[in-house]
Design an enzyme around this catalytic site. Structure first.
Site, short mmCIF file in Angstrom:
data_model
loop_
_atom_site.label_atom_id
_atom_site.label_comp_id
_atom_site.label_asym_id
_atom_site.label_seq_id
_atom_site.Cartn_x
_atom_site.Cartn_y
_atom_site.Cartn_z
N GLU A 1 0.83 -1.21 0.00
CA GLU A 1 0.00 0.00 0.00
C GLU A 1 0.86 1.26 0.00
OE1 GLU A 1 -4.11 -1.58 2.10
OE2 GLU A 1 -2.68 -0.45 3.32
N GLU B 1 -6.47 -7.58 -0.96
CA GLU B 1 -6.97 -7.48 0.41
C GLU B 1 -8.40 -6.96 0.41
OE1 GLU B 1 -4.80 -5.08 3.17
OE2 GLU B 1 -2.85 -5.81 2.51
#
Length: 697
Positions: free
Chosen positions: A150, A312
């Site tokens: 991320e 995710e």
């Protein structure tokens, strides 16, 4: 661009065995097999364990983890472990710590505590990546490299001296001379003329509005700095393990604006995404599941229409929203299949086993704190079985006749201070989300494209769509203008909305009347913007109401006015127009405001009718998502039907439902929050239909 090429749809998630005693690992693998897990993401936050002090590497524990997973037939998405530096890095080199816009340097107490431009961080992180690639590049469990994690989630903007120096270098490369920079930034205003690049600062906290083009360039630079970390890690992996695909988990949703993922997507072997259902109490009209579907279509657009990978999402509640809502029964499966329906070749979660401590101990997981005798675990097992039964959809493509065109640079500039409307009212994605939600309600699928992802191929990409929606494309270059004009001339219905085409790529206003770049295409000339007071609407002469925005302007000859403002400064000015663009049936439409629900419904009905766009399923009840994936060669198709209502519904379908293991002879009954994936009956020569059951279940 490659896509996920594992032996089955990816199912699993972040696996952090280092949080647990080693005797737990065998139980993890047994339960993974029970749930049908095919892929585990390992090592994301393990730098401090892998390198407990500089140049002392200890990976024996990771060897045992990978060997154990491989022994149980579970593939590994191996992280480079660079997402969260260890304490010793900032202890020895405190200059790696990022600085915020108010000049405050962060302390080490969390993750991603580094400056993206730091040469020390870059050097030490790449050394770790090299060690990881050399040690595990030929491990039989390795399926995919996961770079960092991320990127930019918490450190997307750094204003430290290192970042400022890097920003100056970026400006030198972009402009070549300080004179060119002064021209692009209009520095004669407010006495900002520079005589040297060394005088330029990062646009940190200052007395009032920063120079808007300086701020835009800093947004561009900051996105590029983070992308540079990704490509640097990728280059090391590519050199040592050229046959293993590389990805990083993007965060494509309406809450992430700081990275231009269009540029990033071009560097991915596999486009992957993290998405968490967004609940926004301050904006109760936002449908969290509509935003989820929007994110899936946007990620697919970034992937060039190819399959992508959901890296995710959550099984139930997260731990970082104002209220961390638990998912209702059935929503775990529905949310997962929404992503698969819209192009993901799998559904993975954060994380496998819920943490007993640490910052995310209240984040849901596949294996909850309560263990296997829990609702969440039973739904995880259910989802694993469904993904096994629908595995044949892997590699197939989503079919759509509509595109929505977005642009990160327009997002940045629209929401800068000093614009005509306050950013609480003029939010860049509002119109895009409103249009997408209504398309979804009509069972019409849209590809959400990004200008920077298409690069020089935008005209070619747009050519295949019947309808193209262009919401608030505030900043536009000439190539984008030409691509939209070519699409309209070739037969596409092109809708451009308010505050579009106003700026050139340097952030300067295109003179001569708005909407600037699109004035000739649309046949509209606007002379003044007239934003509406917050929370108010104004009537149009077609009986609908406008919100947020109005404009004083006129339609040029040959442009049809479909609705006009009736009150205020803009009274009598066009609010909705249409102009024919040639003999192929295309048209250029302009919407100079935001609309109420009735107005958007009428507009979309007109556009879809003009473009001859049909729903995926005719006659599907309200609240049912319907999306079709098809084999690239057209040999097979699969209809995803997701019932988002609390009541049973009957949906038209013909084929074999892989989820329920049942045939559909014309319709399927879906229970409340139930789903089906129908292998559709293929057409045969002479108009005959074959059985959809290709083999016994």
């Amino acid at each position: 661009m490659r896509h996920w090429n594992g032996p089955a749809l990816a199912f699993g998630g972040d696996y952090n065995p280092e949080q647990w005693p080693e005797e737990v690992w065998a139980q993890d693998r047994r339960l993974m097999r029970e749930a049908g897990v095919t892929l585990a993401t390992v090592g994301v936050f393990s730098w401090a364990l892998l390198e407990p002090e500089p140049d002392r590497f200890d990976a024996g524990w990771l060897d045992r983890v990978l060997d154990g997973l491989h022994g149980d037939g579970i593939g590994v998405c191996l992280a480079t472990a660079t997402a969260s530096p260890p304490p010793w890095l900032s202890e020895r080199w405190p200059e790696v710590l990022p600085v915020d816009a108010d000049g405050r340097r962060a302390v080490f107490a969390s993750r991603q505590t580094y400056c993206p431009s730091s040469p020390v961080y870059r050097e030490r992180s790449l050394l770790l990546v090299e060690r990881m690639a050399e040690r595990y590049g030929e491990h039989p469990a390795l399926r995919l490299w996961h770079v960092n994690n991320e990127l930019g989630c918490h450190n997307s903007r750094c204003y430290c001296p290192v970042s400022t120096a890097a920003f100056r270098q970026w400006l030198r490369a972009r402009y070549g001379s300080v004179e060119a920079l002064n021209d692009a930034w209009c520095t004669r205003f407010w006495s900002q003329g520079y005589t040297s690049f060394e005088q330029v600062q990062a646009p940190a906290h200052t007395t009032t509005f920063p120079n808007p083009t300086q701020a835009l360039d800093f947004d561009r630079f900051s996105s590029d700095a983070l992308l540079g970390q990704y490509t640097a890690e990728k280059d090391v992996l590519r050199r040592i393990t050229p046959d293993v695909p590389v990805t990083t988990n993007l965060m494509v949703h309406s809450g992430t604006r700081n990275m231009d993922y269009g540029r990033w997507a071009r560097e991915q072997d596999v486009v992957s995404n993290d998405h968490y259902v967004l609940h926004r109490p301050a904006n109760p009209t936002t449908d969290p599941r509509a935003e989820l579907a929007f994110s899936g279509d946007w990620t697919r657009g970034l992937a060039g229409g190819q399959p992508w990978l959901l890296m995710e999402h959550s099984t139930s509640a997260v731990n970082w929203q104002p209220v961390n809502y638990a998912k209702l029964p059935g929503e775990l499966v529905l949310d997962s299949l929404t992503h698969v329906a819209r192009g993901s070749d799998g559904a993975c979660f954060f994380q496998w086993r819920a943490s007993a401590g640490g910052a995310e101990k209240w984040h849901s997981a596949m294996l909850p704190h309560g263990g296997t005798d829990t609702r969440v675990w039973r739904e995880v097992v259910e989802l694993g079985g469904i993904l096994q039964r629908i595995a044949e959809v892997q590699g197939s493509l989503v079919q759509s006749d509509v595109a929505i065109l977005l642009d990160y640079e327009s997002w940045w500039t629209v929401e800068q201070p000093g614009n005509p409307a306050h950013t609480e009212e003029l939010r860049y994605l509002d119109v895009a989300l409103a249009l997408h939600r209504r398309l979804r309600e009509r069972q019409v699928t849209a590809d959400v494209l990004t200008v920077s992802a298409e690069h020089d191929a935008l005209a070619e990409r747009l050519a295949g769509y019947r309808v193209v929606l262009v919401p608030t494309l505030h900043l536009s270059d000439d190539a984008t203008t030409r691509a939209l004009a070519q699409a309209a001339a070739a037969g596409t219905q092109v809708l451009v909305t308010y505050f579009s085409g106003v700026l050139d790529p340097d952030g300067r206003v295109r003179l001569g009347g708005y909407p600037g770049a699109f004035r000739d295409l649309l046949g509209v000339r606007v002379e003044e913007f007239a934003p509406l007071p917050p929370g108010t609407t104004t009537p149009l002469d077609d009986g609908t109401r406008a919100a947020v925005w109005s404009e004083l302007g006129r339609a040029e000859p040959g442009t049809e006015v479909l609705a006009s403002f009736t009150e205020g400064l803009a009274a009598g000015s066009p609010a909705l127009t249409r102009r024919d663009t040639g003999t192929a049936g295309g048209a250029a439409w302009y919407l100079g405001t935001a609309l109420d629900d009735d107005g958007y419904d009428r507009l979309l009905d007109r556009l879809l009718a003009a473009g001859r766009v049909q729903p995926v399923v005719s006659g599907a009840p309200a609240g049912v998502d319907a999306v079709r994936r098809a084999a690239a060669d057209g040999s097979a198709s699969w209809l995803f039907l997701l019932n988002r209502t609390d009541a049973a519904v009957r949906v038209p379908a013909r084929g074999h439902d892989l989820v329920g293991r049942r045939d559909a002879e014309g319709a399927l009954e879906l229970p409340a929050r139930g789903c089906a994936v129908v292998r559709e009956v293929p057409a045969q020569p002479g108009g005959q239909r074959a059985s959809a059951r290709l083999e016994p279940e």
